[in-house]
Design a protein around this motif. Structure first.
Motif, PDB file in Angstrom:
ATOM      1  N   GLY A 178     -11.094   0.580  -3.153  1.00  0.00           N
ATOM      2  CA  GLY A 178     -10.523  -0.754  -3.311  1.00  0.00           C
ATOM      3  C   GLY A 178      -9.186  -0.740  -4.024  1.00  0.00           C
ATOM      4  N   GLY A 179      -9.083   0.081  -5.072  1.00  0.00           N
ATOM      5  CA  GLY A 179      -7.821   0.168  -5.798  1.00  0.00           C
ATOM      6  C   GLY A 179      -6.714   0.781  -4.960  1.00  0.00           C
ATOM      7  N   GLU A 180      -7.060   1.802  -4.150  1.00  0.00           N
ATOM      8  CA  GLU A 180      -6.055   2.436  -3.288  1.00  0.00           C
ATOM      9  C   GLU A 180      -5.582   1.483  -2.196  1.00  0.00           C
ATOM     10  OE1 GLU A 180      -7.444   7.127  -3.575  1.00  0.00           O
ATOM     11  OE2 GLU A 180      -8.415   5.776  -2.160  1.00  0.00           O
ATOM     12  N   ARG A 181      -6.486   0.645  -1.709  1.00  0.00           N
ATOM     13  CA  ARG A 181      -6.080  -0.331  -0.697  1.00  0.00           C
ATOM     14  C   ARG A 181      -5.106  -1.353  -1.284  1.00  0.00           C
ATOM     15  NH1 ARG A 181     -11.295  -1.861   3.151  1.00  0.00           N
ATOM     16  NH2 ARG A 181     -11.765   0.282   3.799  1.00  0.00           N
ATOM     17  N   GLN A 182      -5.376  -1.777  -2.513  1.00  0.00           N
ATOM     18  CA  GLN A 182      -4.465  -2.730  -3.146  1.00  0.00           C
ATOM     19  C   GLN A 182      -3.107  -2.087  -3.398  1.00  0.00           C
ATOM     20  OE1 GLN A 182      -5.253  -5.606  -2.518  1.00  0.00           O
ATOM     21  NE2 GLN A 182      -5.696  -6.624  -4.438  1.00  0.00           N
ATOM     22  N   ARG A 183      -3.107  -0.846  -3.801  1.00  0.00           N
ATOM     23  CA  ARG A 183      -1.834  -0.139  -4.002  1.00  0.00           C
ATOM     24  C   ARG A 183      -1.072  -0.013  -2.674  1.00  0.00           C
ATOM     25  NH1 ARG A 183      -0.588   3.012  -8.441  1.00  0.00           N
ATOM     26  NH2 ARG A 183      -2.033   2.789 -10.188  1.00  0.00           N
ATOM     27  N   THR A 184      -1.806   0.240  -1.612  1.00  0.00           N
ATOM     28  CA  THR A 184      -1.165   0.340  -0.301  1.00  0.00           C
ATOM     29  C   THR A 184      -0.554  -0.991   0.106  1.00  0.00           C
ATOM     30  OG1 THR A 184      -2.751   2.053   0.369  1.00  0.00           O
ATOM     31  CG2 THR A 184      -1.552   0.915   2.126  1.00  0.00           C
ATOM     32  N   GLN A 185      -1.269  -2.080  -0.135  1.00  0.00           N
ATOM     33  CA  GLN A 185      -0.741  -3.399   0.207  1.00  0.00           C
ATOM     34  C   GLN A 185       0.483  -3.748  -0.641  1.00  0.00           C
ATOM     35  OE1 GLN A 185      -1.428  -5.460   2.644  1.00  0.00           O
ATOM     36  NE2 GLN A 185      -2.992  -4.126   3.460  1.00  0.00           N
ATOM     37  N   ILE A 186       0.463  -3.353  -1.891  1.00  0.00           N
ATOM     38  CA  ILE A 186       1.628  -3.588  -2.739  1.00  0.00           C
ATOM     39  C   ILE A 186       2.809  -2.744  -2.247  1.00  0.00           C
ATOM     40  CG2 ILE A 186       2.557  -3.300  -5.074  1.00  0.00           C
ATOM     41  CD1 ILE A 186      -0.239  -3.953  -6.133  1.00  0.00           C
ATOM     42  N   ALA A 187       2.535  -1.507  -1.819  1.00  0.00           N
ATOM     43  CA  ALA A 187       3.594  -0.665  -1.254  1.00  0.00           C
ATOM     44  C   ALA A 187       4.164  -1.303   0.010  1.00  0.00           C
ATOM     45  CB  ALA A 187       3.042   0.730  -0.944  1.00  0.00           C
TER      46      ALA A 187
END
Length: 391
Positions: A270-279
């Motif tokens: 979940g955290g990696e997905r949010q980081r990807t969306q922020i990227a």
């Protein structure tokens, strides 16, 4: 120049000669491919015999080959090769039209319902007894594809007023700031310009949004997701590839996702997905970043990591949060809404009070300033005096 005025002369690049050259080059390559393909096959025919048959049928000589060989070339190989070329050209044209309209590398016929609509149309032609030939089936498939695509676009537009609004769905305040929704009264200004008067592409270059729910049935990589942020900067025939690559690389580095750029979306936490969306949002190179509950469904460590990342970004961020303690910890200013109206705004220490918590959230709480961090900390008090014990 003596008056202090500066005159700039701009030369616009004329892309028409390049397009004509590319078109002619494509036609020549296609013709050469057809000339080579018709010489291939299990039948033993020399290259000279094949071309002699073709020239004879165009009235340019006599081939002298047997009727069987003539039939193989003129009635089998050449029609099949030409049909394959027409089908390929049709697919390429459809893909170019679809991408020029949607400018989304993930918008394929399967996602947009075109493939399923074409299949349904062809099946209905057979079931309804309208025919089973190539023409009737093709017509049914074409009609089904067009109707299916129109329905998908209609539903997408109805869900948010435009294709981009399907993705940008959030709380009312963020919808107004992103230009999706319109206020009943007042205006939303982006550098002194009413956001309703700006084109969606221009807004997308200035304002990026990260939704709290982001998922896809397409198993794409992190790199593919981040590249979507460059869509507002593309034209019909592409954009600056070097600038796109640099922006994507910076966004991945800023969010710590460079080493995971080739990971598939469904393998991310979940955290990696949010980081990807922020990227992906950073790849848009916006001035303003809108985030709708970015810590939703994350554990405490990932909540702190995501908000720490956002706090360090070199742009202005607007975050919809329900956790007052996180808001006090990471936000410079807090705006509290109640029933869609602003009831308080200012520094967290000035806004987050016991009276405000009881007024807005209808719960009792104690608010104290942490002596170490200087942030206000909210401690909620249950309605009942009974305590739960774990055994």
């Amino acid at each position: 120049m003596g008056t202090g005025e500066l005159t700039l002369a701009a030369t616009r690049f004329d892309s028409r000669p390049l397009l004509v050259a590319l078109l002619l080059g494509g036609v020549l390559v296609l013709a050469a491919s057809i000339a080579v393909v018709i010489t291939l096959g299990p039948a033993s025919l020399s290259v000279g015999d094949v071309y002699a048959v073709v020239l004879e049928h165009f009235g340019l000589g006599s081939s002298g080959v047997s009727r069987i060989k003539d039939g193989i070339v003129w009635e089998l190989r050449l029609p099949r090769t030409l049909l394959a070329a027409v089908c390929g050209a049709g697919l390429a044209l459809c893909g170019a039209i679809m991408q020029s309209l949607l400018r989304n590398p993930l918008a394929d016929p399967f996602v947009l319902g075109i493939s399923s609509g074409a299949s349904t149309g062809a099946v209905l032609v057979v079931v309804l007894g309208l025919g089973a030939g190539a023409v009737s089936l093709s017509a049914g498939a074409f009609a089904g594809a067009v109707i299916s695509f129109a329905l998908v676009m209609l539903l997408a537009t109805g869900a948010g007023g435009g294709t981009s609004r399907v993705v940008l769905a959030g709380v009312a305040g963020l919808r107004l700031l992103s230009g999706i929704g319109e206020p009943h009264t007042g205006r939303v200004l982006l550098e002194d310009t009413d956001i309703r008067n700006l084109r969606r592409r221009l807004i997308a270059r200035r304002v990026a949004m990260v939704d709290q729910h982001s998922d896809t049935e397409v198993d794409i990589t992190v790199l593919d997701v981040v590249r979507l942020g460059r869509i507002p900067h593309r034209r019909v025939f592409g954009g600056d590839e070097s600038a796109d690559a640099a922006a994507v690389e910076r966004a991945l580095a800023h969010t710590g996702m460079t080493s995971r750029s080739h990971r598939l979306w469904h393998t991310l936490s979940g955290g990696e997905r949010q980081r990807t969306q922020i990227a992906r949002a950073l790849a848009q190179e916006p001035d303003e970043l809108l985030l709708d509950e970015p810590t939703n469904h994350l554990d405490i460590q990932h909540q702190l990591d995501i908000l720490s990342l956002v706090a360090e970004l070199p742009l202005t961020s607007y975050i919809a949060l329900h956790d007052l303690n996180l808001a006090a910890m990471f936000c410079d200013r807090v705006v509290v809404l109640d029933g869609g109206r602003i009831v308080a705004a200012g520094r967290p220490a000035d806004v987050i009070t016991e009276a405000l918590v009881e007024q807005v959230y209808r719960v009792r709480a104690g608010v104290a300033v942490d002596p170490v961090t200087g942030y206000p900390t909210v401690t909620y008090r249950p309605r009942s005096s009974r305590h739960l014990s774990l055994r």
